[in-house]
Design a protein around this motif. Structure first.
Motif, PDB file in Angstrom:
ATOM      1  N   GLN A 271       0.820  -1.213   0.000  1.00  0.00           N
ATOM      2  CA  GLN A 271       0.000   0.000   0.000  1.00  0.00           C
ATOM      3  C   GLN A 271       0.853   1.261   0.000  1.00  0.00           C
ATOM      4  N   LEU A 272       1.910   1.285   0.818  1.00  0.00           N
ATOM      5  CA  LEU A 272       2.739   2.492   0.914  1.00  0.00           C
ATOM      6  C   LEU A 272       3.673   2.663  -0.270  1.00  0.00           C
ATOM      7  N   GLY A 273       4.037   1.563  -0.912  1.00  0.00           N
ATOM      8  CA  GLY A 273       5.005   1.664  -1.996  1.00  0.00           C
ATOM      9  C   GLY A 273       4.407   1.822  -3.361  1.00  0.00           C
ATOM     10  N   ARG A 274       3.079   1.914  -3.476  1.00  0.00           N
ATOM     11  CA  ARG A 274       2.401   1.897  -4.765  1.00  0.00           C
ATOM     12  C   ARG A 274       2.727   3.118  -5.609  1.00  0.00           C
ATOM     13  N   ILE A 275       3.590   2.964  -6.585  1.00  0.00           N
ATOM     14  CA  ILE A 275       3.849   3.952  -7.636  1.00  0.00           C
ATOM     15  C   ILE A 275       3.938   3.176  -8.942  1.00  0.00           C
ATOM     16  N   THR A 276       3.058   3.466  -9.879  1.00  0.00           N
ATOM     17  CA  THR A 276       2.989   2.699 -11.122  1.00  0.00           C
ATOM     18  C   THR A 276       4.297   2.828 -11.907  1.00  0.00           C
ATOM     19  N   GLY A 277       4.817   1.639 -12.337  1.00  0.00           N
ATOM     20  CA  GLY A 277       6.027   1.628 -13.156  1.00  0.00           C
ATOM     21  C   GLY A 277       7.301   1.882 -12.405  1.00  0.00           C
ATOM     22  N   ASP A 278       7.222   1.981 -11.101  1.00  0.00           N
ATOM     23  CA  ASP A 278       8.403   2.272 -10.306  1.00  0.00           C
ATOM     24  C   ASP A 278       9.269   1.017 -10.193  1.00  0.00           C
ATOM     25  N   SER A 279      10.598   1.190 -10.234  1.00  0.00           N
ATOM     26  CA  SER A 279      11.504   0.036 -10.184  1.00  0.00           C
ATOM     27  C   SER A 279      11.368  -0.712  -8.870  1.00  0.00           C
TER      28      SER A 279
ATOM     29  N   MET B 267       8.624  -1.015  -7.089  1.00  0.00           N
ATOM     30  CA  MET B 267       7.388  -1.806  -7.119  1.00  0.00           C
ATOM     31  C   MET B 267       7.544  -3.027  -8.027  1.00  0.00           C
ATOM     32  N   VAL B 268       8.318  -2.877  -9.080  1.00  0.00           N
ATOM     33  CA  VAL B 268       8.588  -4.050  -9.936  1.00  0.00           C
ATOM     34  C   VAL B 268       9.318  -5.112  -9.124  1.00  0.00           C
ATOM     35  N   ALA B 269      10.315  -4.683  -8.365  1.00  0.00           N
ATOM     36  CA  ALA B 269      11.035  -5.626  -7.511  1.00  0.00           C
ATOM     37  C   ALA B 269      10.114  -6.186  -6.432  1.00  0.00           C
TER      38      ALA B 269
END
Length: 1611
Positions: free
Chosen positions: A697-705, A707-709
Motif C-alpha cells: 500500500q505504501l510503496g504503490r507507484i505505477t512503473g516504479d523500479s 514496485m517491480v522488484a
C-alpha cells in the motif's frame, strides 16, 4: 448660631442627667437623624468644659457621672443602633445618613471617656470586618458599617501603638479576603484614615508594613485578582508612599525604607497591572508609574542608590539623564493611554512612539541600562489583549518587523515573551486574513512576516540559547489545541529556519505531541500541509548525533501516508537524502546490557533488517485466539523498508531487488511457511501479512523500479499466502477477534488481485478456482438455518462469509477482476439466494427473502473463557451487524447491474420488494454506511418509477435526510452526496419526471434542490456536485436543427431553476470561512513543494465551480436547435426576473454585497448569451435592458449593462429609435441614471458603421447630448461633455458640409471650448482627466474585447469587485465540457485591458500626506499632581446662594464636582445644566473660570444663580472624605466590572457626582473613593461621550427620580 444657643443653655447649669435622658433614645428604637445630630452638637460643646479641669464647673463626681452617661451613649445606644442598621437588607438613604450621624457621635464621645473605651469599642468592632459571609445581628455589624466605625475611632486609637497595629493587620487581612466593592471601601475609609492620623517614624513603619505585606502577597500569589487589589491599595496610599522624602540630620540622603520604588515586586505588580484585563487596574498601574517618574524627577537622585541584591532592576533613574528619562516615560505613558481607545485610527498615529521607545531602550542597553526591555513587552501584550482584532494585528505586525531583534542581547531578553504571550496571540486565526491589495492564493501578510521574523530571531539569539528557546516554542505548540491556520503558518515559518542542529530527542518528542494532539480536527489539506512543514523542520533542525534511528522512525510513525509522508513526494525524497547524508552519524544504540560495551555505529539498512527480524519474533502460541496486532508497528517498519530501499536506489550501482530481498528476507521466510507450518504462531502470520500489506500500500507507484522488484518478491510467496487466506476464510475464523482478522485477510486478497492484473496466469487461477470456491463456501454458510441461540462461532462465520462475498463483488464492480463463466454461475446462485423467497413473501415486506438479514448478537459468549479480552468487541457488536448488512447491499448493488432481477416473469413484484427492503435498510443502517444502498437504488428506481412512484419518492426523501445528517462528517459526506445525486438525478429519472409521468417525484426533486442550495451556503462545494452531474447529464449529444427530441436534454426544462441558480451562485461567506478557503488556495498553489497537494484528493469544491460548469454547458448550446433556443430564452427571462426583483426591492445594496454580486453575475451571463439570441427575441427583451439601465446600479453592473446596449445596437441598429426614446423618459428618482445612456453614446463610433442614415443619427445624437450638457448635476454634465466630444469627432469624420451640420458646427465647437475652459481648474479638471482616462472610455473596445476573460476576469478586477468574484480563464479551460468558438472566445486577443489598474474616476482625492505629519500633534494626558497649585485654606464652605434665595428658588441635595475638568466650554455648559436642574452646588478647580469668555458664552449667566465652590484637584481626596462623613454617596461615571447601568440605578438624595477629566477620566487614586460607578448604556462604536453630555444625562436622571418621588409625596 447653634453653638451660641448650646453655650447659653449649658451656662445655666442644667440637670445633665435629665438632659441626657431627653436627648437619648431607647436602645431598641431607630431615632431620627436630627436627634442624633443634636446629641452630637451637645457633647461637642460639653467637651471643653469637661477637659478644662482648672476652670471646670464640675466636681469630680459630677464629671464621672457625665462620663458614665457618655459611655452609656456609646455602648447602649450607638452600638445597638449600628447593629440594627447593619441588619437592614438594603443600604438605603436612611441607613447611610444614620450611619454617618452615629459614627460622628461615636467620634465625639470616645475622646470624652477614659482611655480604655476607644480600645473596647475597636476590639468589639474589628471582628465584624471579616464577617461578610455571616449575617449581621446579635451585636455584629456589617462590613460597611464596621468600616465607618473604625474610621471614626482611628483618631482616638492613633496613640495606642498596639491597637493601631491590630487595626492595620485586620485591614490588610480584609484586603485579601473581602469582595471587591468592600475592599475599596476598607482601603479608602480605614487604611487611608489611619495613615492620615500618623506621622514621622510611626507613619514610616506603617508604610513599610503595608509595602512588605502586599508585595509578599503578590509574590506568592501572582494572579490577576491579587494584582488588582494590590494596585487598589497602593493607589489609595500613593500620596503617602510617593512623596518627597525629607533629609535626616545625619545623612544627605533621605530615608527610603518605605519607598516602593526599591521593591522589585512593586514594579512587577505595575507591569502586571499594565497588561491586566480590567481597565481600572490598568489605569491604576499607569497612574502609579507616572507618579514614580514624577517623584524621581523632582528629587533628582539616582535610583537605586546602591547595587540591589535582586537579580534585576526594572526601574532606574539617573539624574544626569533626567531629560531623556522624562521623555521616554512620557512617550511610554502616552502609548499606554492611547491603547485604551481600542480604535485603530486613534492608535496608529502613536505607533511611531513605540519605535522611539525601542530605539531609546536599545541605545541605553549599550550604556548604563536604565530602561528595562520588559516595559516594551507590556506595550505589545496590551495590544495583544485588545478587543479590536485590527489593533491586535497591528501589534503583532509591529513586533514582527522589529529590527532590534537582530541584536543578540535584545533577542535573548525577548525570548520568553516570544515563547509565551506572543505564541498565545498567534493562535488567533483572524490575524491571518489577507491584507488589502493581496489576491486570492497569496501568502497572508502575517504569514510572510512570520517566516522572516523566525529566521531573524533565531539567528540573532546567542548560539547556546537557540536550542532551548526552540524547544520551548515547540512545546508551547503542543500544549493546547491550535486552529488549523495559525499552526500551518507557524509550522511553515519553522521549516524556513536555516539548517542548524538545535533539537535533540526532547525536540522530536515535542514535535510528536504537536502531531498527535493539535491536528485531530483540522481540514485534511491544511493538516497535511502542516505535517509536511513540521517534517521539514525536523530534518533541518535535528541534531542527528543526539537521536537514534529508533527515535527517528518512531517519530515518522506520526506522519500519515495519506496526508503528508507519501512515497514519491518531495518530502519523501528529502527524507531519503537526509537519512543517506547522515548515515553513520546517528546516536548508536546499545547492543547489549553491558555498560562497558562500546556503542556500535550501523547503517540504516542494517538497522532496518535487524528490526524486521525482531518485529517478526513472537512468543510461542498459547493455543488461545489473540487479538490482531497493532497495525501501526507494521506501518512503521514498512515505511522504514521503503525508505531504506529508496536510499539505496539513489546510490550508483545498487541492485534494488537484492536490497529489498535482503531487508525482507525474514518476512519472506515466514510467508513461505504460512500455509504449511501448522505450528506457526498465529500472531507471527498476522504480523507478516500486515507488514506485506503495508509494503504494497505504501510503496504503490505505477512503473516504479521498487514496485517491480516488490511484485517479483511477492510472486514468490503468493501461492502460500493465497492458500492460507482462503483456508482461513473458509471456516477457520470463529472468534470475535477473527472479524478484524478477516478484514485484514480480505485487504491482502484485494492487493493480490490488483497485483495480478499485470500477470495473467495468477489472475486466471484466482478467477477460475479461488473466487468460485470462496463464493460457494460463503453462500453455503449463509444458507444454513439460523440457530435459536446463536453462538459466537456461528455469527462470526456468517459475518466473515458476507464480508468475503462483498469483497469479491466489489472487485468485479470496480473491474479489477473479470467475470469468468465459472464465476458467473456461482454469482447467479448468490443472486437466487438473495431473491429466493421474495415472491412468496410479498405480503410481508418487512422480512422479504434474504435481504436485510440481521446478524444476531451471540447469546453464549458469556460462558466463554475469553470474555474479558473480547468484551470490547462484543460491545461494538452493533457496528459488526451494520457492516454485515452493508456488505449485503454491496453484493446487491453489483448483482442488479451485472445480472438483474432473477426472473423476468415476476420482475416488477420482486423489484418492488427489493426497493422496499432498500428503504428499510436506509432506516436501519448508520448514515455513513448507506452508500451501497444508494448505488442499488440508482439502478432499481428507474425500473420501478412508473409502477410505484410513492415508494420511489419515499426512497429519495429518506436518502436525502440521511445525506443531510452526514453534513458534519467530512469523511463520509461527499461520497454519500455524490451517490445520492447520481441516484436521485439519474438520467432515466429526469427523463421520466419531465414526461409528466411522475409529478410527485418531480416536486420532491425541486424541493431537494432548494434545500441543497441552502446547504451549500454554509458548506462549500455542495451545489457544485449537483451542477456538475446535471450539466454532464444534459450535455447535448448532437447539433442538429431537426425536430428530433433528446428526451434527457428535454428534462432540463423541468429543472431550469438549477441552471438559473448556478448562473448566479456564489455565497458570501463569513470572514472565518473565507479565510479557510483562502489558505487552502494558498496551499494548493504551493504545488508539489507541499506533498499534501499531491496526496490529498479534496475534490473540486470551488465556489465558482457551479458557474463555470453551467457556462460551459451553455457554450454547447446551438441557437439553430429549436430546443436549445427555447432553453436559452427561458434562462434569459429567468435571469432578468432575478435582476428586476433586486432592483425593485427597497433594500439598498452596497458594493460587494450579495445583491450586488447576484446582479453582476446575471449581466455577465446575459452578455455571454447575447450572440446566441435571435433577433426577434432581442426585440422582446430589449426594453428590460433599458429599464435596467435606469435602475440604481453599482459601477460593475452599470458597465455590463452599457456593454450589452452597445452590442445590441451594433448587431441590431434598427433599435436606435427605442434607444433615443430613453432620453425623453422622466425618471425623477434616478436622475443620474441617464449617465448610463450617455456612456453608450461615448462608444457611438462602434455602433455607427452599421447604421444606414449616419448623418441623421449623428444629428439626433448631437441634439440630445447638447441638452444634457447643461444639466444641473455635475456627473451628468461630465458624461454629456465626454459624449459630445466623441460624437462630434464622428460627425466631423462621417459628414460633409452639404449634409447640414455646418451651421451646427460653430455652436458645438463653441460649447466644447467653453466646457473645456470651465473644466480647467480645481477638482473639475481632475475629474475631467480621470473620466477620459477611465478604462471603459479609453482602452476598452466593446467588439474587440468581447471574450470570457474580459467578462469574468478583467472587468471585475477593473470594477473593484472583490477578488473572489474574478474567474480566471484557466478555470474554464480545465473543464473538458467547455466549448470555445469564434462567437464565444475564451481569451482576449488584445492585452491592453489586462495591463490596466483598477480605479473609478469619481473617487475622491486621496491624501498624500505622510502619516507622521498628519498626526504630529498628539494629545497628552494631564498629570493632576504636577499642576503647581498653591495651598488653600483647609476649611471649605459653600458660597451662600443669596440671589437665588431672593427669588425663592430651592436647591436639591445633588453636589456636582468638576474640579478635574479644565475646558471652559465644558464648565460653562455644565454650570448652565446644574442651575437649570437645581443642583445644590458646582465644584470647580478655580473660580477664575467664571470670568472666561468661553465659559460665559455657554453658561449664559447661570453662575449668578448657582452656588460655586473652589476645590483644587490635590484637595479632592480630603474633600470627598469629608463628604462621605456627612453621609454623601460618591458617584462616578466610569466603566468598571462592577458598574451600574444608568437606567437601573436609583440615586440617593445626598449624591455627590464626581466628573472625570476630558481625556484621562477619573484619576486612579480617586477611583477607590467612589461608592458607586455608573455607566451610560451605549450601542455605537465610539467608546465615550463628552463629559458635559455625560454629566447632563446623570443630572437629569437624578432630577427625574427625585422630582417624581417628590410629586408622588405631594399627591
Amino acid at each position: 448660631m447653634y453653638s451660641v444657643l448650646i453655650n447659653a443653655f449649658l451656662s445655666s447649669s442644667p440637670d445633665y442627667d435629665s438632659l441626657f435622658d431627653c436627648l437619648s433614645w431607647p436602645s431598641e428604637s431607630w431615632p431620627r437623624t436630627e436627634r442624633v445630630e443634636a446629641l452630637t452638637a451637645f457633647l461637642e460643646e460639653l467637651g471643653p468644659r469637661l477637659a478644662n479641669s482648672a476652670n471646670s464647673p464640675f466636681t469630680p463626681a459630677r464629671r464621672r457621672s457625665i462620663q458614665d452617661n457618655i459611655k452609656s451613649v456609646v455602648f447602649t445606644q450607638c452600638l445597638p443602633l449600628l447593629s440594627r442598621i447593619s441588619a437592614e437588607p438594603d443600604e438605603g438613604v436612611r441607613c447611610r445618613e444614620s450611619t454617618a450621624a452615629v459614627c460622628r457621635l461615636v467620634s465625639v464621645c470616645v475622646p470624652l471617656c477614659d482611655e480604655p473605651v476607644a480600645g473596647r469599642v475597636a476590639l468589639s468592632v474589628l471582628p465584624s470586618l471579616h464577617s461578610e459571609d455571616e449575617a449581621p445581628g446579635s451585636g455584629r455589624l456589617s462590613v460597611e458599617v464596621a468600616s465607618e466605625v473604625v474610621a471614626a475611632l482611628i483618631p482616638s486609637l492613633s496613640a495606642d501603638e498596639k491597637l493601631t497595629l491590630t487595626t492595620l493587620t485586620s485591614v490588610l487581612s480584609c484586603i485579601k479576603t473581602l469582595p471587591d466593592p468592600l475592599v475599596s471601601k476598607i482601603t479608602a475609609r480605614v487604611l487611608l484614615t489611619l495613615l492620615n492620623c500618623c506621622s514621622g517614624e510611626r507613619l514610616e513603619s506603617i508604610l513599610r508594613l503595608v509595602l512588605n505585606d502586599v508585595c509578599s502577597w503578590h509574590c506568592t500569589d501572582r494572579t490577576p485578582v491579587v494584582t488588582e487589589r494590590a494596585l487598589l491599595c497602593f493607589t489609595a496610599l500613593s500620596d503617602h508612599l510617593l512623596k518627597p522624602h525629607s533629609l535626616s540630620a545625619s545623612s544627605s540622603t533621605p530615608s527610603r525604607e518605605s519607598d516602593p520604588r526599591l521593591f522589585l515586586q512593586f514594579w512587577r505588580m505595575i507591569q502586571d497591572g499594565l497588561i491586566h484585563r480590567d481597565n481600572v487596574s490598568r489605569k491604576r498601574a499607569l497612574y502609579l508609574l507616572k507618579r514614580c517618574v514624577a517623584l524621581s524627577e523632582e528629587e533628582g537622585l539616582d535610583y537605586p542608590l546602591s547595587p540591589s541584591s535582586e537579580d534585576e532592576t526594572l526601574f532606574k533613574w539617573a539624574a544626569n539623564k533626567s531629560t531623556l528619562l522624562r521623555e521616554f516615560w512620557e512617550d511610554y505613558a502616552l502609548v499606554m493611554e492611547t491603547l485604551e481607545e481600542n480604535q485603530i485610527h486613534v492608535v496608529r498615529p502613536v505607533l511611531n512612539r513605540i519605535d522611539t521607545l525601542i530605539q531609546t531602550t536599545v541605545n541605553d542597553t549599550e550604556g548604563q541600562g536604565v530602561f528595562h526591555p520588559s516595559w516594551l513587552l507590556c506595550v505589545y501584550q496590551r495590544m495583544f489583549h485588545s478587543e479590536n482584532k485590527s489593533l491586535m494585528k497591528e501589534g503583532v505586525c509591529h513586533l514582527l518587523e522589529l529590527q532590534v531583534l537582530q541584536q543578540p542581547a535584545f533577542a535573548l531578553a525577548l525570548s520568553q515573551f516570544i515563547v509565551g504571550p506572543f505564541m498565545d496571540v498567534l493562535s488567533e486565526t483572524s490575524l491571518f486574513q489577507r491584507s488589502a491589495g493581496q489576491s486570492v492564493g497569496d501568502c497572508p501578510e502575517l504569514g510572510a512576516k512570520l517566516q522572516a521574523f523566525m529566521a531573524t530571531f533565531f539567528c540573532s539569539l546567542p548560539s547556546e540559547h537557540r536550542g532551548c528557546v526552540l524547544l520551548q516554542l515547540i512545546q508551547q505548540l503542543g500544549s493546547k489545541h491550535w486552529c488549523a491556520v495559525p499552526l500551518l503558518f507557524i509550522s511553515q515559518a519553522l521549516s524556513k529556519l536555516p539548517a542548524s542542529p538545535l533539537l535533540e530527542i526532547e525536540g522530536l518528542i515535542a514535535l510528536r505531541e504537536v502531531l498527535r494532539c493539535t491536528m485531530i480536527t483540522h481540514q485534511v489539506l491544511l493538516r497535511g500541509a502542516a505535517q509536511c512543514f513540521l517534517l521539514n523542520s525536523a530534518l533541518c533542525l535535528t541534531e542527528v548525533s543526539a537521536v537514534t534511528l529508533a527515535d527517528v522512525f518512531g517519530f515518522l510513525m506520526h506522519f500519515r501516508a495519506d496526508e503528508s509522508l507519501c512515497r514519491g513526494s518531495q518530502v519523501w525524497n528529502k527524507l531519503c537524502a537526509w537519512l543517506s547524508d547522515n548515515e553513520g552519524n546517528f546516536k548508536p544504540r546499545i547492543v547489549n546490557d553491558s555498560a562497558a560495551a562500546a556503542p556500535k555505529k550501523e547503517t540504516v539498512r542494517a538497522y532496518v533488517r535487524d528490526e524486521i527480524y525482531t518485529y517478526l519474533q513472537v512468543p510461542a502460541s498459547t493455543g488461545q485466539n489473540e487479538r490482531l496486532p497493532d497495525s501501526r508497528e507494521a506501518d512503521k517498519w514498512a515505511r522504514a523498508v521503503l525508505l531504506s530501499v529508496d536510499m539505496e536506489k539513489n546510490r550508483l550501482g545498487s541492485d534494488i531487488g537484492n536490497t529489498l530481498e535482503s531487508l525482507v528476507s525474514p518476512l519472506l521466510d515466514t510467508l513461505n511457511r504460512v500455509s504449511t507450518n501448522i505450528y506457526l504462531p498465529l500472531r507471527k502470520s498476522d504480523k507478516s501479512l500486515q507488514l506485506m500489506l503495508r509494503l504494497v500500500q505504501l510503496g504503490r507507484i505505477t512503473g516504479d523500479s521498487l514496485m517491480v522488484a516488490m511484485e517479483k518478491v511477492i510472486y514468490k510467496v503468493a501461492d502460500p499466502i493465497q492458500e492460507f487466506i482462503l483456508r482461513r476464510l473458509c471456516g477457520e475464523l470463529q472468534e470475535l477477534f477473527d472479524i478484524e482478522r478477516a478484514e485484514m485477510y480480505l485487504s491482502v486478497l484485494k492487493q493480490l488481485v490488483v497485483l495480478y492484473n499485470s500477470t495473467p496466469q495468477y489472475h486466471n487461477k484466482l478467477q477460475q478456482n479461488d473466487f468460485p470456491k470462496l463464493i460457494k463456501h460463503s453462500l453455503k454458510v449463509l444458507q444454513e438455518p439460523s440457530q435459536q441461540a446463536p453462538s459466537v462461532a456461528n455469527q462470526v462465520v456468517r459475518a466473515v462469509a458476507m464480508a468475503s462475498l462483498a469483497t469479491v463483488c466489489g472487485l468485479m464492480d470496480e473491474e479489477v477482476s473479470d467475470m469468468r463463466p465459472e464465476t458467473i454461475s456461482v454469482l447467479k446462485a448468490l443472486n437466487d439466494y438473495f431473491y429466493s423467497s421474495l415472491s412468496s413473501s410479498t405480503q410481508n415486506q418487512s422480512s422479504l427473502g434474504n435481504l436485510n438479514k440481521h446478524l444476531l448478537k451471540p447469546q453464549t459468549v458469556e460462558y466463554s473463557s475469553d470474555l474479558g479480552s473480547q468484551g470490547p468487541l462484543l460491545q461494538d457488536w452493533g457496528r459488526i451487524a451494520a457492516n454485515f448488512m452493508r456488505d449485503q447491499w454491496i453484493c446487491l448493488s453489483f448483482l442488479i447491474k451485472a445480472l438483474g432481477i432473477v426472473e423476468v416473469s415476476r420482475g416488477p413484484e420482486t423489484l418492488k420488494a427489493a426497493v422496499s427492503c432498500s428503504v428499510e435498510a436506509l432506516a436501519l443502517l448508520p448514515s455513513d454506511l448507506v452508500l451501497p444502498v444508494l448505488t442499488f437504488m440508482e439502478t432499481a428506481l428507474p425500473q420501478l418509477l412508473l409502477d410505484e412512484e410513492a415508494l420511489c419518492v419515499e426512497a429519495v426523501t429518506l436518502s436525502w435526510e440521511l445525506v443531510q445528517g452526514l453534513s458534519t462528517n467530512a469523511h463520509d459526506f461527499w461520497l454519500s452526496l455524490k451517490g445520492f445525486i447520481s441516484m436521485a438525478f439519474h438520467r432515466k429519472l429526469l427523463e421520466l419526471t419531465h414526461n409528466g409521468q411522475a409529478l410527485t417525484l418531480m416536486v420532491t426533486l425541486k424541493k431537494i434542490t432548494t434545500e441543497l442550495i441552502d446547504l451549500s451556503q454554509t458548506k462549500s462545494g455542495v451545489f457544485g456536485v449537483l451542477v456538475q452531474h446535471c450539466c454532464q447529464t444534459w450535455l447535448p449529444t448532437h447539433r442538429s436543427s431537426s425536430t428530433m427530441v433528446d428526451p434527457v436534454f428535454y428534462s432540463v426544462f423541468s429543472h431550469i431553476n438549477i441552471l438559473t441558480e448556478a448562473c448566479v451562485y456564489g455565497p458570501v461567506f463569513r470572514r472565518d470561512q473565507r479565510l479557510i478557503q483562502d489558505v487552502q488556495t494558498y496551499v494548493e498553489q504551493l504545488g508539489e513543494e507541499c506533498a499534501a497537494n499531491v496526496i490529498v484528493t479534496s475534490g473540486n469544491r470551488d465556489d465558482q465551480l457551479p458557474r463555470t460548469c453551467v457556462l460551459a454547458f451553455l457554450s454547447h448550446l446551438d441557437s439553430s436547435d429549436l430546443h436549445h433556443e427555447k432553453l436559452i430564452e427561458e434562462l434569459v427571462m429567468a435571469l432578468l426576473k432575478k435582476d428586476n426583483n433586486i432592483s425593485k426591492s427597497k433594500v439598498r445594496y452596497y458594493s460587494n454585497s450579495l445583491q450586488h454580486r447576484v446582479k453582476n453575475r446575471v449581466w455577465q451571463t446575459l452578455l455571454l448569451l447575447l450572440p446566441k439570441l435571435k433577433a426577434d427575441f432581442v426585440s422582446t427583451f430589449l426594453n428590460h435592458v433599458f429599464e435596467a439601465g435606469f435602475c440604481s446600479n453599482q459601477s460593475s453592473v452599470k458597465y455590463l449593462i452599457e456593454w450589452m446596449m452597445i452590442l445590441i445596437l451594433f448587431h441590431y441598429p434598427q433599435h436606435m429609435d427605442s434607444f433615443w426614446d430613453c432620453f425623453s423618459k422622466d425618471h425623477e428618482k434616478t436622475k443620474t441614471s441617464i449617465c448610463t445612456f450617455l456612456s453608450v453614446l461615448v462608444h457611438f463610433s462602434v455602433i455607427i458603421p452599421n447604421i444606414k442614415d449616419k448623418a441623421g443619427q449623428l444629428r439626433k445624437a448631437l441634439d440630445i447630448v447638447l441638452q444634457w450638457c447643461f444639466n444641473h448635476n455635475f456627473s451628468v454634465r461630465l458624461y454629456a461633455l465626454l459624449a459630445l466630444k466623441k460624437v462630434w469627432s464622428l460627425a466631423e469624420k462621417w459628414t460633409t458640409a452639404d449634409v447640414g451640420l455646418g451651421g451646427l458646427s460653430t455652436v458645438v465647437k463653441a460649447c466644447l471650448n467653453q466646457a473645456e475652459a470651465m473644466q480647467s481648474t480645481g477638482n473639475a479638471k481632475k475629474n475631467w482627466i480621470r473620466i477620459q482616462e477611465h478604462f471603459f472610455f479609453s482602452e476598452f473596445h466593446p467588439i474587440r474585447d468581447y471574450s470570457v476573460e474580459t467578462i469574468f476576469y478583467t472587468f471585475p478586477s477593473l470594477s473593484e469587485l472583490a477578488d473572489d468574484e474574478w474567474i480566471p480563464p484557466w478555470k474554464f479551460q480545465k473543464l473538458t465540457c467547455f466549448s470555445e468558438s469564434p462567437s464565444f472566445p475564451l481569451r482576449n486577443p488584445a492585452p491592453d485591458l489586462s495591463q490596466l489598474q483598477p480605479g473609478d474616476w469619481i473617487q475622491q482625492d486621496k491624501s498624500e500626506q505622510d502619516k507622521e505629519e498628519r498626526w504630529a500633534e498628539v494629545q497628552k494626558k494631564i498629570t493632576p499632581w504636577r499642576l503647581g497649585i498653591q495651598d488653600q485654606e483647609p476649611e471649605l464652605q459653600l458660597v451662600p446662594p443669596q440671589r437665588a434665595a431672593r427669588l425663592g428658588k430651592l436647591h436639591g441635595a445633588l453636589l456636582v464636582v468638576a474640579s478635574l475638568i479644565d475646558k471652559p466650554t465644558n464648565l460653562g455648559g455644565l454650570c448652565r445644566t446644574c442651575e437649570i436642574f437645581g443642583a445644590s452646588a458646582l465644584v470647580l478647580d478655580s473660580l477664575r473660570h467664571v470670568t472666561d469668555k468661553h465659559f460665559q458664552s455657554l453658561s449664559v449667566s447661570s453662575e449668578l444663580w448657582l452656588p460655586l465652590l473652589e476645590v483644587k484637584p490635590v484637595e479632592l481626596t480630603d474633600f470627598l472624605q469629608s463628604k462621605k462623613t456627612e453621609g454623601y454617596c460618591i458617584v462616578g461615571v466610569e466603566q468598571t466590572a462592577n458598574s451600574h447601568s444608568l437606567q437601573d440605578y436609583k440615586f440617593p438624595e445626598k449624591t455627590l457626582l464626581l466628573l472625570g477629566n476630558e481625556r484621562e477620566g477619573i484619576p486612579a487614586n480617586l477611583l477607590q473613593m467612589l461608592d458607586v460607578c455608573v455607566e451610560i448604556p451605549q450601542q455605537g462604536v465610539i467608546r465615550s461621550l463628552n463629559v458635559h453630555v455625560s454629566a447632563a444625562l446623570l443630572i437629569w436622571e437624578y432630577t427625574r427620580q427625585h422630582f417624581t418621588s417628590a410629586s408622588a409625596e405631594v399627591n
